[in-house]
Design an enzyme around this catalytic site. Sequence first.
Site, short mmCIF file in Angstrom:
data_model
loop_
_atom_site.label_atom_id
_atom_site.label_comp_id
_atom_site.label_asym_id
_atom_site.label_seq_id
_atom_site.Cartn_x
_atom_site.Cartn_y
_atom_site.Cartn_z
N HIS A 1 -18.83 15.63 24.98
CA HIS A 1 -19.95 16.51 25.31
C HIS A 1 -19.81 17.28 26.60
CE1 HIS A 1 -23.01 15.67 22.22
NE2 HIS A 1 -22.37 14.53 22.10
N LYS B 1 -34.23 23.70 31.09
CA LYS B 1 -33.09 22.81 30.90
C LYS B 1 -33.03 21.90 32.10
CE LYS B 1 -30.65 26.61 30.51
NZ LYS B 1 -29.95 26.33 29.27
N ARG B 2 -32.19 20.85 32.03
CA ARG B 2 -32.05 20.00 33.20
C ARG B 2 -31.62 20.83 34.41
NH1 ARG B 2 -32.60 14.28 32.76
NH2 ARG B 2 -31.69 14.23 34.83
N LYS C 1 -25.70 24.94 35.85
CA LYS C 1 -26.60 25.73 35.00
C LYS C 1 -27.19 26.93 35.76
CE LYS C 1 -27.96 21.83 31.97
NZ LYS C 1 -27.91 22.26 30.55
N THR D 1 -28.28 23.95 23.58
CA THR D 1 -29.06 24.02 22.34
C THR D 1 -30.39 24.74 22.58
OG1 THR D 1 -29.83 21.77 22.78
CG2 THR D 1 -28.09 22.04 21.13
N LYS E 1 -32.72 27.34 20.14
CA LYS E 1 -34.16 27.25 19.90
C LYS E 1 -34.84 28.56 20.26
CE LYS E 1 -33.82 22.51 21.64
NZ LYS E 1 -33.98 21.72 22.89
C1 LIG Z 1 -33.17 21.39 23.84
C2 LIG Z 1 -33.54 20.56 24.98
C3 LIG Z 1 -32.63 20.36 26.02
C4 LIG Z 1 -31.26 21.00 26.06
O1 LIG Z 1 -31.36 22.24 26.72
P1 LIG Z 1 -30.05 23.02 27.21
O2 LIG Z 1 -30.57 24.32 27.70
O3 LIG Z 1 -29.18 23.19 26.01
O4 LIG Z 1 -29.41 22.21 28.26
C5 LIG Z 1 -33.02 19.57 27.09
N1 LIG Z 1 -34.24 19.01 27.14
C6 LIG Z 1 -35.14 19.20 26.15
C7 LIG Z 1 -36.48 18.56 26.28
C8 LIG Z 1 -34.82 19.97 25.05
O5 LIG Z 1 -35.73 20.13 24.08
#
Ligand SMILES: *Cc1c(COP(=O)(O)O)cnc(C)c1O
Length: 802
Positions: free
Chosen positions: A347, A533-534, A539, A641, A645
């Site tokens: 990952h 995101k985190r 990032k 991901t 979304k």
């Molecule tokens: C989809 C999702 C992530 C992943 O987000 P990235 O932008 O791909 O790092 C992290 N936390 C939550 C709550 C999510 O729904």
Amino acid sequence: MLTKKALVRELRKNLQEDYAIELEDATSEEIFFSLGSTIKGISNEQWQKTWKNYLKEQQKQVYYFSIEFLPGKLLKSNLLNLGLYDLVKETLADLAIDLEEIVEQEKDMALGNGGLGRLASCFMDAIASKGLPGNGNGIRYDYGLFKQQFVDGYQVELPDDWLKKGNVWEIRRDSKAVNVHYGGDISFTKKTNGHLAVVAENQRILRAVPYDTGMVGYQNGIVNTMRLWGIEIPYAEEGKYRSIEERRVFEDLTAVLYPDDSNERGRFIRLAQEYFFVSAGIQSILRYYQRLDLPASVLSEKIAIHINDTHPALCIPEFMRILLDEWELSWEQAWDLTGKVMSYTNHTILAEALEKWPVKLMKQVVPRMYQIIEEIDRRYVLSMATIHPEALVQRTRIIQGQTIHMAHLAIIGSHSTNGVAKLHSDLLKSVVLHDFYLIYPDRFNNKTNGIAQRRWLQLANEPLSQVLDETIGQTWRKNPNDLRLLLNYQNDTTVLEKIGQAKASKKIQLATYIEETTGILINSDAIFDVQIKRLHAYKRQLLNLLHILKQYFELKDQPNKKIHPRVYIFGAKAAPSYHYAKSIIKTINAVAELINNDATINDQIKIVFLPNYNVSLAEKIIPAADVSEQISLASKEASGTSNMKLMLNGAITLATLDGANIEIRDAVGDDNIVIFGLSEAQVYAYYENQSYSAREIYENNPTIQRVLNALIDGEIPNIEQEGREIYDSLLVYNDEYFLLRDFDSYCAAQNKIERMYQEKEQWQRQCLINIANAGTFSADHTVQQYADDIWHIEPLFAHQSK
Ligand SMILES: *Cc1c(COP(=O)(O)O)cnc(C)c1O
């Protein structure tokens, strides 16, 4: 089939039995629990039937081992998947109860940090929805990921006591409990049959109790199992714990999820946790296999085990242990079966996140595991010595000096290693795991991540779903590829207008939520620019912030300047021990405070940092987003991901060529995405010739000077330390993630967004094209590829219909 009348009867009965209360007097929470148990009762029937069929057909099963699962709330998705959503919503409405209010009562199940755990949960949904026999295996943490609050702009972490009021969805199965053994002194004798007997003395024995949750497939009658293990001290072992502290250490094994998705901390407990769910899971799988009464030789025809990142890599030696020590197979046979059963997903390529354990700790926590790993390593070196150069073998072996490399173990002990987006998988082959690629070229493959589109569109975004139904019919709900039908309407202004209206209604809804939770008033006609995101340096939330500052200073310097109003929306948790990330949170909040309250810019910019980003909050934000910020330094984000979304909900992606952003660009075309920044090749070239100089960029760029100086000259109040820390990270420590290098092109990309948004109809067309092409990123699709290429599993009765 459930009727409205029967549902009301059930609800009344449950409320009576559980709370001694009338429906009319029940609180939303009581109704939630009563409704939940009614729904569970319905899915349990299908669950039982599914399981019986699997058993009868001796269906090959996959077991997805993941130290994190992040399902969020389950009520709505269970209702949808059981085909009860409308019935329940209407029944409650007849009783003057709003389903949304009931849904709010459910605690988010947040047994994961971010992308990794969310992926595991999207896969659980997809595996069941594809009718595939698949199970999750993980840990039932007493406390989920911390709850985040801001106090004076600083992140404060509060415990997430999600089980306090009970979990309606789970079933505790005492009859399936197993013992997990730690530590001890291992010696060997010979059994009477000549086989080696392993004698373990002075071990700690813990009881692993499974809590199963039904994973309901989308309207297909299939319910699979997510099994999470809780820890207990067996009664017979009580006497061994001489001190409360010692007892605590073990009881606490499943207490908390490590709130850190890149660095491993609390090393002893973390390793013990990893062994805990691995050993419990492997034992229960092999116990199931024994029920089938088949010879060991066909194990890999019935069982596939997937290792989601390296945390469950002990699956390999644990599987070996049982086959060797208990089943008395030869090493060769056990090793052959293990390799056929196991597969592994990588990952991350961030060096600090590649998991390693000290030999000493492994020996102390799980000595038998260490012995087996040592033997795997010894045989690996021996068998490769004649084929490959010595240096290559040494670089790829599992134990190097006093360190155990878990990724090496996962690759050597499995038949498949996959990355999670094209670029990521290519980098694994060409750079990060290149040595292994030379040795095992056939093991490497790509499986681009996907998302549970039912959750992220059908459930999260009803207005858009309705427009889709009216325009292209309902087949997209089952088959996400049918979203492509929307492309036929890209010149239909009525459809474009409707998509715009759906977005507008979600923006109003989010604006209301923002006002209620933060007190910040925002203009819902503004561009909603979202980065959720985190919080992590790679990032680059900071790059976003630097651009906001630039834009702010321009408005200050040119009082007549007009821009399309913008609301910058952030959601991000920082690992509690990640100092730098927390400084960025504080700084974003400080800038928000400054800008949001500066009347001179006429509310043209607002910054909203919503606390406690989690799945439920994501479901509120994503449908309202106009712009999706995916701005990691190229090569650092394995896939992402949230990018998927957001495009699915008609946001325009503003991105670097990183992770799955590249595949999103390929899907929508250059005109429907805004790309900026260094390519992965350019990033690697900088590493190669070590020519990057942040200072030089700074010296030659007045805008960057203006923005960075604001971090340290008091212009942004209350960030004396944080501002300095960030300033230094860029200029003294040479800007590890090349923000300054990408700054100009990011600003140009932001200007392009501004221009694009002015062309309303064209913008809506671009949104439509994004939605229409999002079907490729369905987890259903991804999981089918895993099933075909890696796990070799099929739906029930598939062979009969062939
Ligand atoms: C989809 C999702 C992530 C992943 O987000 P990235 O932008 O791909 O790092 C992290 N936390 C939550 C709550 C999510 O729904």
